[in-house]
Design a protein around this motif. Structure first.
Motif: not given
Length: 65
Positions: A8-9, A1-6
């Motif tokens: 994103p903003d 899982m990518d941290l940008d998915d968790l």
């Protein structure tokens, strides 16, 4: 899982910043200390997760009746 998915903003999120930090300048002692701190944080998060799951199960059981 990518941290940008968790997050994103939240580009300034501490977890995002932590994972992007350059580890090259850190000494062996600093890296070991970092691992100990992160393992402590993992234990804290797991305890919170377990408590949340238990609380949710209790609430679900209460409202089934």
């Amino acid at each position: 899982m990518d941290l940008d998915d968790l997050f994103p903003d939240k580009p300034d999120d501490p977890l995002t910043l932590l994972t992007k930090q350059d580890l090259d300048p850190l000494s062996v002692e600093e890296l070991s200390a970092r691992i100990e701190i992160l393992e402590g944080e993992i234990a804290r998060v797991k305890a919170k997760l377990d408590a949340s799951i238990s609380f949710r199960a209790s609430a679900d059981e209460l409202f089934k009746r």
